[in-house]
Design a protein around this motif. Sequence first.
Motif, mmCIF file in Angstrom:
data_model
loop_
_atom_site.group_PDB
_atom_site.id
_atom_site.type_symbol
_atom_site.label_atom_id
_atom_site.label_comp_id
_atom_site.label_asym_id
_atom_site.label_seq_id
_atom_site.Cartn_x
_atom_site.Cartn_y
_atom_site.Cartn_z
ATOM 1 N N ASP A 7 0.827 -1.211 0.000
ATOM 2 C CA ASP A 7 0.000 0.000 0.000
ATOM 3 C C ASP A 7 0.860 1.259 0.000
ATOM 4 O O ASP A 7 0.546 2.239 -0.683
ATOM 5 C CB ASP A 7 -0.928 0.009 1.219
ATOM 6 N N TYR A 8 1.960 1.246 0.756
ATOM 7 C CA TYR A 8 2.835 2.420 0.812
ATOM 8 C C TYR A 8 3.427 2.738 -0.560
ATOM 9 O O TYR A 8 3.695 3.904 -0.884
ATOM 10 C CB TYR A 8 3.994 2.197 1.783
ATOM 11 N N ALA A 9 3.648 1.702 -1.359
ATOM 12 C CA ALA A 9 4.365 1.864 -2.624
ATOM 13 C C ALA A 9 3.702 2.870 -3.560
ATOM 14 O O ALA A 9 4.386 3.531 -4.354
ATOM 15 C CB ALA A 9 4.478 0.507 -3.322
ATOM 16 N N ALA A 10 2.397 3.012 -3.475
ATOM 17 C CA ALA A 10 1.669 3.915 -4.376
ATOM 18 C C ALA A 10 2.071 5.373 -4.200
ATOM 19 O O ALA A 10 1.785 6.205 -5.074
ATOM 20 C CB ALA A 10 0.168 3.755 -4.165
ATOM 21 N N SER A 11 2.731 5.705 -3.080
ATOM 22 C CA SER A 11 3.115 7.101 -2.818
ATOM 23 C C SER A 11 4.514 7.445 -3.319
ATOM 24 O O SER A 11 4.927 8.603 -3.249
ATOM 25 C CB SER A 11 3.043 7.383 -1.307
ATOM 26 N N VAL A 12 5.244 6.466 -3.814
ATOM 27 C CA VAL A 12 6.617 6.712 -4.257
ATOM 28 C C VAL A 12 6.609 7.531 -5.549
ATOM 29 O O VAL A 12 5.914 7.195 -6.510
ATOM 30 C CB VAL A 12 7.366 5.373 -4.483
ATOM 31 N N ASN A 13 7.390 8.610 -5.557
ATOM 32 C CA ASN A 13 7.443 9.454 -6.756
ATOM 33 C C ASN A 13 8.878 9.709 -7.219
ATOM 34 O O ASN A 13 9.154 10.689 -7.904
ATOM 35 C CB ASN A 13 6.735 10.787 -6.506
ATOM 36 N N CYS A 14 9.797 8.819 -6.824
ATOM 37 C CA CYS A 14 11.192 8.936 -7.237
ATOM 38 C C CYS A 14 11.619 7.628 -7.901
ATOM 39 O O CYS A 14 10.934 6.603 -7.765
ATOM 40 C CB CYS A 14 12.086 9.242 -6.037
ATOM 41 N N PRO A 15 12.741 7.603 -8.604
ATOM 42 C CA PRO A 15 13.219 6.351 -9.197
ATOM 43 C C PRO A 15 13.439 5.282 -8.129
ATOM 44 O O PRO A 15 13.907 5.574 -7.031
ATOM 45 C CB PRO A 15 14.536 6.755 -9.858
ATOM 46 N N ALA A 16 13.091 4.038 -8.455
ATOM 47 C CA ALA A 16 13.178 2.943 -7.486
ATOM 48 C C ALA A 16 13.807 1.711 -8.120
ATOM 49 O O ALA A 16 13.466 1.340 -9.249
ATOM 50 C CB ALA A 16 11.791 2.607 -6.948
ATOM 51 N N LEU A 17 14.723 1.099 -7.390
ATOM 52 C CA LEU A 17 15.329 -0.166 -7.798
ATOM 53 C C LEU A 17 14.954 -1.222 -6.768
ATOM 54 O O LEU A 17 15.155 -1.029 -5.570
ATOM 55 C CB LEU A 17 16.855 -0.033 -7.878
ATOM 56 N N PHE A 18 14.400 -2.342 -7.230
ATOM 57 C CA PHE A 18 14.049 -3.457 -6.359
ATOM 58 C C PHE A 18 14.977 -4.633 -6.656
ATOM 59 O O PHE A 18 15.157 -5.022 -7.820
ATOM 60 C CB PHE A 18 12.595 -3.887 -6.585
ATOM 61 N N LEU A 19 15.548 -5.190 -5.595
ATOM 62 C CA LEU A 19 16.409 -6.372 -5.684
ATOM 63 C C LEU A 19 15.766 -7.477 -4.859
ATOM 64 O O LEU A 19 15.340 -7.240 -3.723
ATOM 65 C CB LEU A 19 17.806 -6.059 -5.138
ATOM 66 N N HIS A 20 15.700 -8.699 -5.413
ATOM 67 C CA HIS A 20 14.998 -9.758 -4.675
ATOM 68 C C HIS A 20 15.551 -11.132 -5.051
ATOM 69 O O HIS A 20 15.776 -11.418 -6.227
ATOM 70 C CB HIS A 20 13.503 -9.714 -4.986
ATOM 71 N N GLY A 21 15.756 -11.969 -4.035
ATOM 72 C CA GLY A 21 16.214 -13.331 -4.266
ATOM 73 C C GLY A 21 15.074 -14.229 -4.713
ATOM 74 O O GLY A 21 13.977 -14.177 -4.145
ATOM 75 N N GLU A 22 15.330 -15.068 -5.699
ATOM 76 C CA GLU A 22 14.283 -15.945 -6.220
ATOM 77 C C GLU A 22 13.933 -17.074 -5.255
ATOM 78 O O GLU A 22 12.861 -17.670 -5.364
ATOM 79 C CB GLU A 22 14.713 -16.523 -7.574
ATOM 80 N N ILE A 34 4.468 0.730 -7.577
ATOM 81 C CA ILE A 34 5.275 1.955 -7.682
ATOM 82 C C ILE A 34 4.880 2.685 -8.970
ATOM 83 O O ILE A 34 4.979 2.126 -10.068
ATOM 84 C CB ILE A 34 6.779 1.617 -7.730
ATOM 85 N N PRO A 35 4.432 3.942 -8.877
ATOM 86 C CA PRO A 35 3.990 4.656 -10.085
ATOM 87 C C PRO A 35 5.119 5.349 -10.842
ATOM 88 O O PRO A 35 4.934 5.770 -11.986
ATOM 89 C CB PRO A 35 2.999 5.686 -9.529
ATOM 90 N N SER A 36 6.296 5.483 -10.221
ATOM 91 C CA SER A 36 7.387 6.234 -10.846
ATOM 92 C C SER A 36 8.320 5.306 -11.628
ATOM 93 O O SER A 36 8.080 4.106 -11.750
ATOM 94 C CB SER A 36 8.163 6.982 -9.759
ATOM 95 N N GLN A 37 9.395 5.877 -12.148
ATOM 96 C CA GLN A 37 10.405 5.101 -12.864
ATOM 97 C C GLN A 37 10.925 3.994 -11.948
ATOM 98 O O GLN A 37 11.269 4.243 -10.790
ATOM 99 C CB GLN A 37 11.550 6.032 -13.276
ATOM 100 N N LYS A 38 11.025 2.763 -12.454
ATOM 101 C CA LYS A 38 11.375 1.656 -11.569
ATOM 102 C C LYS A 38 12.061 0.529 -12.337
ATOM 103 O O LYS A 38 11.870 0.378 -13.545
ATOM 104 C CB LYS A 38 10.121 1.125 -10.875
ATOM 105 N N TYR A 39 12.848 -0.279 -11.584
ATOM 106 C CA TYR A 39 13.565 -1.409 -12.140
ATOM 107 C C TYR A 39 13.514 -2.555 -11.133
ATOM 108 O O TYR A 39 13.635 -2.326 -9.927
ATOM 109 C CB TYR A 39 15.029 -1.039 -12.430
ATOM 110 N N PHE A 40 13.363 -3.768 -11.646
ATOM 111 C CA PHE A 40 13.305 -4.946 -10.771
ATOM 112 C C PHE A 40 14.369 -5.940 -11.226
ATOM 113 O O PHE A 40 14.400 -6.325 -12.399
ATOM 114 C CB PHE A 40 11.923 -5.594 -10.827
ATOM 115 N N VAL A 41 15.235 -6.350 -10.291
ATOM 116 C CA VAL A 41 16.304 -7.296 -10.620
ATOM 117 C C VAL A 41 16.186 -8.518 -9.719
ATOM 118 O O VAL A 41 16.399 -8.433 -8.506
ATOM 119 C CB VAL A 41 17.694 -6.654 -10.443
ATOM 120 N N PRO A 42 15.833 -9.696 -10.280
ATOM 121 C CA PRO A 42 15.792 -10.926 -9.493
ATOM 122 C C PRO A 42 17.183 -11.571 -9.442
ATOM 123 O O PRO A 42 17.992 -11.395 -10.363
ATOM 124 C CB PRO A 42 14.807 -11.801 -10.269
#
Length: 338
Positions: free
Chosen positions: A267-282, A299-307
Amino acid sequence: MNAAIYWLMRRYRRKAVAVRRILQICAALVIVGFLALNILAYFHAKSMVCFEATQSDTTSPESMTFFQKMKTLLAGVSIARPTMPAALQDSILPYEHIRIAVDSGLYLGALYRAADSGKVIVLLFHGYKAEKSCLLKEAELFHEMGYGILLIDFRGSGESSESYTTVGYFEAEDVTAAFNYSRDSLGYQESILYGQSMGGAAILRAIAVDEISPEAIIIESVFDRMLTTVEHRFEAMGIPVFPTANLLVFWGGRQLGFDAFDNNPIDYAASVNCPALFLHGENDTRAYLREGRAVFDNIPSQKYFVPFENIAHQSIADAATNKWEASVDEFLQSLPHE
């Protein structure tokens, strides 16, 4: 005929009385069982959110034998207040010890290292049952990239005051205090927030509730909802998650004065308005990959997800240093200040 009817009526009344007594006993057992379950949940919740002055924690659920699990189920867990290992004292020599005030006597211990060049600082926030020295590896990698470093102990951990945790809820206030300190006292006008698991949850809540505005965030191994992450711990124990996990979340929040069911990074993620990088173990079984992606998707802003393959709920920088560093550096190079 009358005698037969009388006999049948007496027999019916006796059976009715017997059935009523059985139902009363069953109801009493249900009530007693429910009360006992709530009492167990209350003390288990207390042990999960209130740290003890012990030397070591209860063994992780995955490593327990059946009898250890039964003992833990009845007696509860023991979680030591997180402190920096003595062997790491030499590792912090380049850092300056500082103290950050939050409110009403609450303060945070932190380590600061200035940037060799540039005007950007990275604030690093640890996970549950951890403290700031757990992020020294990540801090060194960020510093080699040219950033200032601020390693923060959440309340209840390391050199901070208190002996409790809310798994990101009130820790959001700690994120905000450290963010303001980096600007008002250290003079940095640009900051990047990095958080592991609970640290990531606290960052997202600070953005949503306190409306802080970092230049970018890096979120690692974050859970989607408080209830979900508690359920996973019961799954690891082989214990039915309902209603045990729900009761644990309820009592944990009640003891520390907040609604733990509302502690939801998704729920908090919807308020993010800056670039975001997510890192997560599979292979993360504390916060499954799909849960991290669900938070990322909001996340509504620029974002990247790296598994990361073959990585569990652990320091990804330790387990896959080269890929972690390459992913983070590429993200940071894409930011406007670069």
